[in-house]
Write a protein that holds these residues in place. Structure first.
Motif, PDB file in Angstrom:
ATOM      1  N   GLU A   4       0.834  -1.208   0.000  1.00 27.69           N
ATOM      2  CA  GLU A   4       0.000   0.000   0.000  1.00 27.69           C
ATOM      3  C   GLU A   4       0.871   1.262   0.000  1.00 27.69           C
ATOM      4  OE1 GLU A   4      -3.789  -2.039   2.353  1.00 27.69           O
ATOM      5  OE2 GLU A   4      -2.352  -0.811   3.468  1.00 27.69           O
ATOM      6  N   CYS A   5       1.961   1.211   0.757  1.00 31.01           N
ATOM      7  CA  CYS A   5       2.859   2.370   0.791  1.00 31.01           C
ATOM      8  C   CYS A   5       3.472   2.604  -0.588  1.00 31.01           C
ATOM      9  CB  CYS A   5       3.961   2.177   1.836  1.00 31.01           C
ATOM     10  SG  CYS A   5       3.310   2.227   3.511  1.00 31.01           S
ATOM     11  N   GLU A   6       3.826   1.516  -1.275  1.00 26.73           N
ATOM     12  CA  GLU A   6       4.395   1.663  -2.624  1.00 26.73           C
ATOM     13  C   GLU A   6       3.358   2.233  -3.594  1.00 26.73           C
ATOM     14  OE1 GLU A   6       5.885  -2.312  -3.334  1.00 26.73           O
ATOM     15  OE2 GLU A   6       7.344  -1.992  -1.717  1.00 26.73           O
ATOM     16  N   THR A   7       2.112   1.736  -3.475  1.00 23.64           N
ATOM     17  CA  THR A   7       1.048   2.254  -4.337  1.00 23.64           C
ATOM     18  C   THR A   7       0.838   3.740  -4.071  1.00 23.64           C
ATOM     19  OG1 THR A   7      -0.021   0.111  -4.122  1.00 23.64           O
ATOM     20  CG2 THR A   7      -1.359   1.873  -5.045  1.00 23.64           C
ATOM     21  N   ALA A   8       0.889   4.132  -2.795  1.00 22.90           N
ATOM     22  CA  ALA A   8       0.681   5.542  -2.452  1.00 22.90           C
ATOM     23  C   ALA A   8       1.761   6.409  -3.119  1.00 22.90           C
ATOM     24  CB  ALA A   8       0.702   5.726  -0.936  1.00 22.90           C
ATOM     25  N   ILE A   9       2.992   5.929  -3.107  1.00 24.22           N
ATOM     26  CA  ILE A   9       4.088   6.701  -3.739  1.00 24.22           C
ATOM     27  C   ILE A   9       3.798   6.874  -5.238  1.00 24.22           C
ATOM     28  CG2 ILE A   9       6.538   6.637  -4.375  1.00 24.22           C
ATOM     29  CD1 ILE A   9       7.013   5.116  -1.715  1.00 24.22           C
ATOM     30  N   ASP A  10       3.410   5.764  -5.896  1.00 23.46           N
ATOM     31  CA  ASP A  10       3.105   5.844  -7.341  1.00 23.46           C
ATOM     32  C   ASP A  10       1.992   6.839  -7.605  1.00 23.46           C
ATOM     33  OD1 ASP A  10       4.991   3.962  -7.766  1.00 23.46           O
ATOM     34  OD2 ASP A  10       3.607   2.271  -8.004  1.00 23.46           O
ATOM     35  N   GLU A  11       0.944   6.772  -6.775  1.00 19.07           N
ATOM     36  CA  GLU A  11      -0.206   7.663  -7.010  1.00 19.07           C
ATOM     37  C   GLU A  11       0.148   9.116  -6.799  1.00 19.07           C
ATOM     38  OE1 GLU A  11      -4.028   6.790  -5.636  1.00 19.07           O
ATOM     39  OE2 GLU A  11      -3.988   4.749  -6.470  1.00 19.07           O
ATOM     40  N   ILE A  12       0.947   9.366  -5.783  1.00 18.84           N
ATOM     41  CA  ILE A  12       1.341  10.761  -5.515  1.00 18.84           C
ATOM     42  C   ILE A  12       2.175  11.280  -6.693  1.00 18.84           C
ATOM     43  CG2 ILE A  12       2.723  12.267  -4.014  1.00 18.84           C
ATOM     44  CD1 ILE A  12       1.871  10.310  -1.688  1.00 18.84           C
ATOM     45  N   ASN A  13       3.097  10.467  -7.148  1.00 13.31           N
ATOM     46  CA  ASN A  13       3.926  10.885  -8.289  1.00 13.31           C
ATOM     47  C   ASN A  13       3.066  11.147  -9.527  1.00 13.31           C
ATOM     48  OD1 ASN A  13       6.526  11.054  -7.232  1.00 13.31           O
ATOM     49  ND2 ASN A  13       6.822   8.837  -7.368  1.00 13.31           N
ATOM     50  N   GLU A  14       2.064  10.294  -9.732  1.00 15.14           N
ATOM     51  CA  GLU A  14       1.199  10.444 -10.903  1.00 15.14           C
ATOM     52  C   GLU A  14       0.321  11.680 -10.787  1.00 15.14           C
ATOM     53  OE1 GLU A  14      -2.154   7.547 -12.366  1.00 15.14           O
ATOM     54  OE2 GLU A  14      -0.250   6.471 -12.050  1.00 15.14           O
ATOM     55  N   LYS A  15      -0.343  11.816  -9.629  1.00 15.40           N
ATOM     56  CA  LYS A  15      -1.321  12.893  -9.481  1.00 15.40           C
ATOM     57  C   LYS A  15      -0.669  14.259  -9.395  1.00 15.40           C
ATOM     58  CE  LYS A  15      -5.153  10.283  -7.826  1.00 15.40           C
ATOM     59  NZ  LYS A  15      -5.622   9.473  -6.738  1.00 15.40           N
ATOM     60  N   PHE A  16       0.531  14.302  -8.875  1.00 24.40           N
ATOM     61  CA  PHE A  16       1.195  15.598  -8.737  1.00 24.40           C
ATOM     62  C   PHE A  16       2.258  15.778  -9.820  1.00 24.40           C
ATOM     63  CE2 PHE A  16      -0.849  14.849  -4.779  1.00 24.40           C
ATOM     64  CZ  PHE A  16      -1.269  16.104  -4.341  1.00 24.40           C
ATOM     65  N   GLU A  17       2.204  14.873 -10.767  1.00 26.19           N
ATOM     66  CA  GLU A  17       3.132  14.884 -11.901  1.00 26.19           C
ATOM     67  C   GLU A  17       4.556  15.150 -11.461  1.00 26.19           C
ATOM     68  OE1 GLU A  17       1.501  17.554 -14.724  1.00 26.19           O
ATOM     69  OE2 GLU A  17      -0.237  16.288 -15.055  1.00 26.19           O
ATOM     70  N   LYS A  18       4.992  14.426 -10.480  1.00 30.58           N
ATOM     71  CA  LYS A  18       6.345  14.716 -10.048  1.00 30.58           C
ATOM     72  C   LYS A  18       7.269  13.508  -9.961  1.00 30.58           C
ATOM     73  CE  LYS A  18       5.744  15.092  -5.074  1.00 30.58           C
ATOM     74  NZ  LYS A  18       6.082  15.920  -3.964  1.00 30.58           N
ATOM     75  N   ASP A  19       6.971  12.370 -10.128  1.00 32.39           N
ATOM     76  CA  ASP A  19       7.908  11.280 -10.359  1.00 32.39           C
ATOM     77  C   ASP A  19       9.207  11.269  -9.554  1.00 32.39           C
ATOM     78  OD1 ASP A  19       7.928   8.928 -11.593  1.00 32.39           O
ATOM     79  OD2 ASP A  19       9.305   9.550 -13.176  1.00 32.39           O
ATOM     80  N   GLU A  20       9.322  12.139  -8.533  1.00 34.87           N
ATOM     81  CA  GLU A  20      10.609  12.123  -7.835  1.00 34.87           C
ATOM     82  C   GLU A  20      10.492  11.637  -6.400  1.00 34.87           C
ATOM     83  OE1 GLU A  20       9.840  16.726  -7.082  1.00 34.87           O
ATOM     84  OE2 GLU A  20      10.042  15.646  -8.961  1.00 34.87           O
ATOM     85  N   LEU A  21       9.266  11.369  -5.957  1.00 39.97           N
ATOM     86  CA  LEU A  21       9.107  10.890  -4.587  1.00 39.97           C
ATOM     87  C   LEU A  21       9.497   9.421  -4.530  1.00 39.97           C
ATOM     88  CD1 LEU A  21       7.872  11.865  -1.815  1.00 39.97           C
ATOM     89  CD2 LEU A  21       5.828  10.607  -2.499  1.00 39.97           C
ATOM     90  N   ARG A  22      10.481   9.091  -3.703  1.00 44.83           N
ATOM     91  CA  ARG A  22      10.912   7.700  -3.630  1.00 44.83           C
ATOM     92  C   ARG A  22      10.422   6.995  -2.373  1.00 44.83           C
ATOM     93  NH1 ARG A  22      16.189   8.067  -3.086  1.00 44.83           N
ATOM     94  NH2 ARG A  22      15.846  10.287  -2.902  1.00 44.83           N
ATOM     95  N   SER A  23      10.182   7.798  -1.322  1.00 42.99           N
ATOM     96  CA  SER A  23       9.653   7.171  -0.109  1.00 42.99           C
ATOM     97  C   SER A  23       8.676   8.124   0.580  1.00 42.99           C
ATOM     98  CB  SER A  23      10.784   6.810   0.852  1.00 42.99           C
ATOM     99  OG  SER A  23      11.148   7.948   1.596  1.00 42.99           O
ATOM    100  N   LEU A  24       7.763   7.557   1.364  1.00 38.10           N
ATOM    101  CA  LEU A  24       6.770   8.397   2.048  1.00 38.10           C
ATOM    102  C   LEU A  24       7.435   9.314   3.061  1.00 38.10           C
ATOM    103  CD1 LEU A  24       3.858   5.847   2.643  1.00 38.10           C
ATOM    104  CD2 LEU A  24       4.162   7.489   0.773  1.00 38.10           C
TER     105      LEU A  24
END
Ligand code: GLA
Length: 387
Positions: free
Chosen positions: A228-248
């Motif tokens: 779930e934590c990994e999915t959250a990272i992917d979603e945040i990167n997608e929704k905020f168009e920022k692809d640079e978040l690697r960890s919560l």
């Protein structure tokens, strides 16, 4: 545990010969910072004064004999086939030895006696202690190459992840190896690196109460939380168009108000827990250094509520003990470890632990018809050669 008694027992099991060498590795209690270690976050564990003891004696035979006093079981491991998994308790030993074989030298035959004071399934990391006592003892008795501290910690974590199949973070092995008497370790798992935090307990004791209940779905749920934590990272990167978040743990708490409303509720809860738990760890470390135990206690209660409501890893038994603590008016208590059973940690005024524990045991028995375990713990040194 008295080393003389252990040696005597070793001789009873394996026969006379050279004196064995004695090693010990402690269990751990995490004071605060739960489910943050696999999120590159902060944790604050102590190594405790309950250990697993390992006695070693090299032999000229081509086999490893390992005896567990707690299980009353003798098993054999073939040095030529160390990395063959058996799906039993010897996998912890095999996993470590197989890591050492590829990193530190040839594993030859030896007799290995194990005796543990750490209750299994209590969430106090009896498995990390078993890994560390195996590693520290094998390196010295078999004359293997010394490894850097962090390499050894990671080797033991890898044994647990790849060999035993529990996808845990680095905290338990770290604490069991590098723990310090009188101090907790403030570990930044993103590096990883640590600073000791001297514990000024100011008239309070740390009391563990073990529910003795371990829920079977715990391992699956643990892995699910990681995903779930990994999915959250992917979603945040997608929704905020920022692809640079690697960890919560890279998320600052000021960013939460923008991020959380755009995530599905369950994922938002997981993210909120991790970010705020990291903050609580830093605050708790400062308060411990300054002996501000009442404030530590508030952070303990807040951590527990977050694990119960946002991260959903508590259990009725754990919650019961924390409600008991509140009703008793002690400064703080929380579940410790992965959850779904296991232990709780309580800040109890010095001199009152016996009475407090007795009342807790009585009320717990009334409610669940189960007798919990309980004992005070103090911060101790990590794994080492004993005699
Ligand atoms: C278990 C794991 C640790 C850590 C805790 C939760 O104890 O072994 O690595 O993830 O759960 O904080």
């Amino acid at each position: 545990m008295k080393t003389g008694k252990l040696k005597k027992r070793f001789t009873e099991i394996f026969g006379r010969g050279r004196e064995p060498e004695v090693y010990r590795a402690p269990g751990r209690v995490n004071l605060i910072g739960e489910h943050t270690d696999y999120n590159d976050g902060l944790v604050l564990p102590i190594a405790i004064d309950l250990s697993t003891y390992g006695l070693f004696r090299t032999t000229d035979k081509d086999k490893i004999r390992v005896y567990s006093e707690n299980l009353n079981k003798m098993e054999e491991i073939d040095p030529a086939n160390i990395s063959r998994r058996r799906d039993d308790w010897t996998d912890y030993v095999r996993g470590v030895l197989s890591g050492l074989e590829s990193r530190a030298g040839t594993i030859s035959g030896f007799d290995f006696y194990l005796n543990s004071e750490i209750p299994v399934g209590s969430g106090l990391s009896s498995s990390a202690a078993l890994e560390l006592v195996t590693a520290v003892g094998a390196i010295r008795t078999l004359n293997l190459a010394e490894l850097e501290d962090l390499d050894l910690v990671k080797l033991c974590q890898k044994a647990e992840n790849d060999f035993v199949g529990a996808n845990t973070g680095i905290m338990d092995q770290y604490a069991s190896y590098l723990g310090r008497a009188g101090a907790a370790l403030l570990i930044d798992t993103s590096e990883p690196s640590h600073r000791p935090v001297k514990l000024e307990l100011e008239g309070y004791e740390l009391l563990v109460i073990d529910t003795t209940v371990s829920h079977t779905h715990g391992n699956n749920e643990y892995n699910r939380r990681r995903r779930e934590c990994e999915t959250a990272i992917d979603e945040i990167n997608e929704k905020f168009e920022k692809d640079e978040l690697r960890s919560l743990s890279e998320i600052a708490s000021e960013e939460l108000s923008a991020i959380l409303p755009r995530l599905e509720q369950k994922l938002a809860n997981r993210v909120e827990h991790v970010v705020r738990e990291n903050e609580r760890v830093e605050e708790a470390a400062n308060c411990f250094r300054q002996g501000r135990i009442k404030e530590v206690g508030e952070l303990f209660y807040a951590s527990h509520s977050s694990l119960r409501d946002l991260y959903e890893v508590s259990s009725p038994e754990l919650d019961f003990l924390i409600e008991f603590a509140r009703a008793e008016g002690i400064p703080g208590a929380r579940m410790t470890g992965g959850g779904f059973g296991g232990s709780t940690i309580h800040l109890v005024p010095e001199g009152q632990t016996d009475d407090y524990l007795e009342r807790a045991v009585g009320e717990f028995e009334n409610e669940f018809d189960i007798t919990p375990g309980g004992f005070p713990v103090s911060p101790s040194d990590g794994a080492k050669f004993q005699n």
